[in-house]
Design an enzyme around this catalytic site. Structure first.
Site, PDB file in Angstrom:
ATOM      1  N   PRO A  11       0.969  -1.223   0.039  1.00  0.00           N
ATOM      2  CA  PRO A  11       0.015   0.089  -0.157  1.00  0.00           C
ATOM      3  C   PRO A  11       0.910   1.378   0.149  1.00  0.00           C
ATOM      4  CG  PRO A  11      -0.231  -1.252   2.092  1.00  0.00           C
ATOM      5  CD  PRO A  11       0.594  -1.984   1.050  1.00  0.00           C
ATOM      6  N   ASN A  12       0.466   2.034  -0.819  1.00  0.00           N
ATOM      7  CA  ASN A  12       0.903   3.691  -0.945  1.00  0.00           C
ATOM      8  C   ASN A  12       2.236   3.556  -1.678  1.00  0.00           C
ATOM      9  OD1 ASN A  12      -1.368   4.856   0.354  1.00  0.00           O
ATOM     10  ND2 ASN A  12      -0.549   3.871   2.278  1.00  0.00           N
ATOM     11  N   ARG A  19       5.899  12.522  -3.035  1.00  0.00           N
ATOM     12  CA  ARG A  19       5.913  12.877  -1.675  1.00  0.00           C
ATOM     13  C   ARG A  19       7.035  12.255  -0.803  1.00  0.00           C
ATOM     14  NH1 ARG A  19       0.221  14.717   0.113  1.00  0.00           N
ATOM     15  NH2 ARG A  19       1.396  14.924   1.996  1.00  0.00           N
ATOM     16  N   TYR A  24      11.558   8.379   1.640  1.00  0.00           N
ATOM     17  CA  TYR A  24      11.615   7.517   0.439  1.00  0.00           C
ATOM     18  C   TYR A  24      12.452   7.612  -1.020  1.00  0.00           C
ATOM     19  CZ  TYR A  24       7.793   5.870   3.897  1.00  0.00           C
ATOM     20  OH  TYR A  24       7.194   5.404   4.795  1.00  0.00           O
ATOM     21  N   ASN A  75       7.972  -5.697  -0.317  1.00  0.00           N
ATOM     22  CA  ASN A  75       7.785  -4.469   0.544  1.00  0.00           C
ATOM     23  C   ASN A  75       6.448  -4.243   0.755  1.00  0.00           C
ATOM     24  OD1 ASN A  75       7.685  -2.052   2.009  1.00  0.00           O
ATOM     25  ND2 ASN A  75       8.733  -1.078   0.603  1.00  0.00           N
ATOM     26  N   ALA A  78       2.793  -0.932   5.147  1.00  0.00           N
ATOM     27  CA  ALA A  78       2.054  -0.811   6.346  1.00  0.00           C
ATOM     28  C   ALA A  78       1.482  -2.164   6.872  1.00  0.00           C
ATOM     29  CB  ALA A  78       1.152   0.195   6.481  1.00  0.00           C
ATOM     30  N   GLU A  99      12.533  -9.269   2.800  1.00  0.00           N
ATOM     31  CA  GLU A  99      11.705  -8.485   2.987  1.00  0.00           C
ATOM     32  C   GLU A  99      12.366  -6.939   2.703  1.00  0.00           C
ATOM     33  OE1 GLU A  99      10.573  -8.352   7.147  1.00  0.00           O
ATOM     34  OE2 GLU A  99       9.752  -6.599   7.164  1.00  0.00           O
ATOM     35  N   HIS A 101      12.304  -2.766   3.268  1.00  0.00           N
ATOM     36  CA  HIS A 101      11.874  -1.328   3.643  1.00  0.00           C
ATOM     37  C   HIS A 101      12.701  -0.123   3.102  1.00  0.00           C
ATOM     38  CE1 HIS A 101       8.469  -3.063   5.827  1.00  0.00           C
ATOM     39  NE2 HIS A 101       9.466  -3.991   6.337  1.00  0.00           N
ATOM     40  N   ARG A 108      12.081   4.821  13.467  1.00  0.00           N
ATOM     41  CA  ARG A 108      10.740   5.667  13.320  1.00  0.00           C
ATOM     42  C   ARG A 108       9.712   5.338  14.320  1.00  0.00           C
ATOM     43  NH1 ARG A 108       8.686   4.968   7.089  1.00  0.00           N
ATOM     44  NH2 ARG A 108       7.250   6.752   7.975  1.00  0.00           N
TER      45      ARG A 108
HETATM   46  O1  CA2 Z   1      10.062   2.022   4.495  1.00  0.00           O
HETATM   47  C1  CA2 Z   1       9.200   1.329   3.707  1.00  0.00           C
HETATM   48  O2  CA2 Z   1       9.583   0.828   2.616  1.00  0.00           O
HETATM   49  C2  CA2 Z   1       7.756   1.197   4.312  1.00  0.00           C
HETATM   50  O3  CA2 Z   1       7.460  -0.256   4.078  1.00  0.00           O
HETATM   51  C3  CA2 Z   1       6.907   2.163   3.739  1.00  0.00           C
HETATM   52  C4  CA2 Z   1       5.547   2.216   4.206  1.00  0.00           C
HETATM   53  C5  CA2 Z   1       5.489   2.217   5.505  1.00  0.00           C
HETATM   54  O4  CA2 Z   1       4.172   2.128   6.194  1.00  0.00           O
HETATM   55  C6  CA2 Z   1       6.522   1.153   6.258  1.00  0.00           C
HETATM   56  O5  CA2 Z   1       6.162   1.368   7.695  1.00  0.00           O
HETATM   57  C7  CA2 Z   1       7.688   1.287   5.734  1.00  0.00           C
HETATM   58  C8  CA2 Z   1       4.660   3.372   3.689  1.00  0.00           C
HETATM   59  C9  CA2 Z   1       4.808   3.564   2.087  1.00  0.00           C
HETATM   60  C10 CA2 Z   1       4.304   4.971   1.627  1.00  0.00           C
HETATM   61  O6  CA2 Z   1       4.994   5.350   0.752  1.00  0.00           O
HETATM   62  C11 CA2 Z   1       4.707   6.651   0.212  1.00  0.00           C
HETATM   63  C12 CA2 Z   1       5.531   7.245  -0.804  1.00  0.00           C
HETATM   64  C13 CA2 Z   1       5.269   8.616  -1.224  1.00  0.00           C
HETATM   65  C14 CA2 Z   1       4.107   9.249  -0.684  1.00  0.00           C
HETATM   66  C15 CA2 Z   1       3.440   8.505   0.422  1.00  0.00           C
HETATM   67  C16 CA2 Z   1       3.546   7.426   0.722  1.00  0.00           C
END
Ligand code: CA2
Length: 146
Positions: A11-12, A19, A24, A75, A78, A99, A101, A108
């Site tokens: 997700p996301n 963003r 990221y 990946n 969440a 896995e 991230h 965090r």
């Molecule tokens: O660090 C990672 O790759 C995560 O898996 C990313 C997830 C987060 O919930 C994990 O705790 C760690 C969130 C990805 C959200 O990605 C976005 C990228 C750009 C804009 C908004 C969200």
């Protein structure tokens, strides 16, 4: 025969590059998938890429990997911190699971420090940004004897 790797993003992660570059990076998911496809080719591996915001679709692709793929790089975003369903699907898969991230989940919020996926993963890569996917692919190549 060419070994096949599933690269699954949750997700996301479709929003990458739009963003939160401080967390990221600036690469889009399409950039990351293209870089991994090129590296997979160099390593003599096949690669199939998937992304969904839906937990059930991710479970479905992990189940599909049972008959189709030799390794999974995941990946699950969440869902890593919440999903016993993703963990159970991974437990039913026999090959290597890496896995990834992009951020360092241990630096965090406390709720990101626990990952259900880690209970099954053969390796966990966190805090390497987009490079983490390519590190995962190199590890898979090693584990698959490439
Ligand atoms: O660090 C990672 O790759 C995560 O898996 C990313 C997830 C987060 O919930 C994990 O705790 C760690 C969130 C990805 C959200 O990605 C976005 C990228 C750009 C804009 C908004 C969200």
């Amino acid at each position: 025969m060419t070994k096949l790797v599933y690269l699954i993003n949750g997700p996301n992660l479709n929003l990458l590059g739009t963003r939160q570059p401080e967390l990221y990076g600036s690469a889009t998911l399409a950039d990351i998938e293209a870089g991994c496809a090129k590296l997979a080719d160099e390593l003599g591996l096949g690669l199939s890429c998937f992304q969904s915001n839906s937990e059930g679709r991710i479970v479905d692709w992990i189940q599909e990997a049972r008959g189709d793929a030799d390794a999974i790089i995941l990946n699950s975003g969440a869902y890593s911190h919440t999903s016993i369903a993703v963990l159970d699907a991974l437990i039913a898969f026999d090959g290597p699971v890496i896995e990834v991230h992009m951020s360092n989940i241990h630096a965090r919020e406390p709720f990101r420090r626990h990952s259900y996926v880690s209970l099954r993963a053969d390796a966990v890569i966190a805090g390497c940004g987009a490079d983490g996917y390519e590190f995962g692919l190199r590890r898979v190549a090693r584990l698959l004897g490439r």
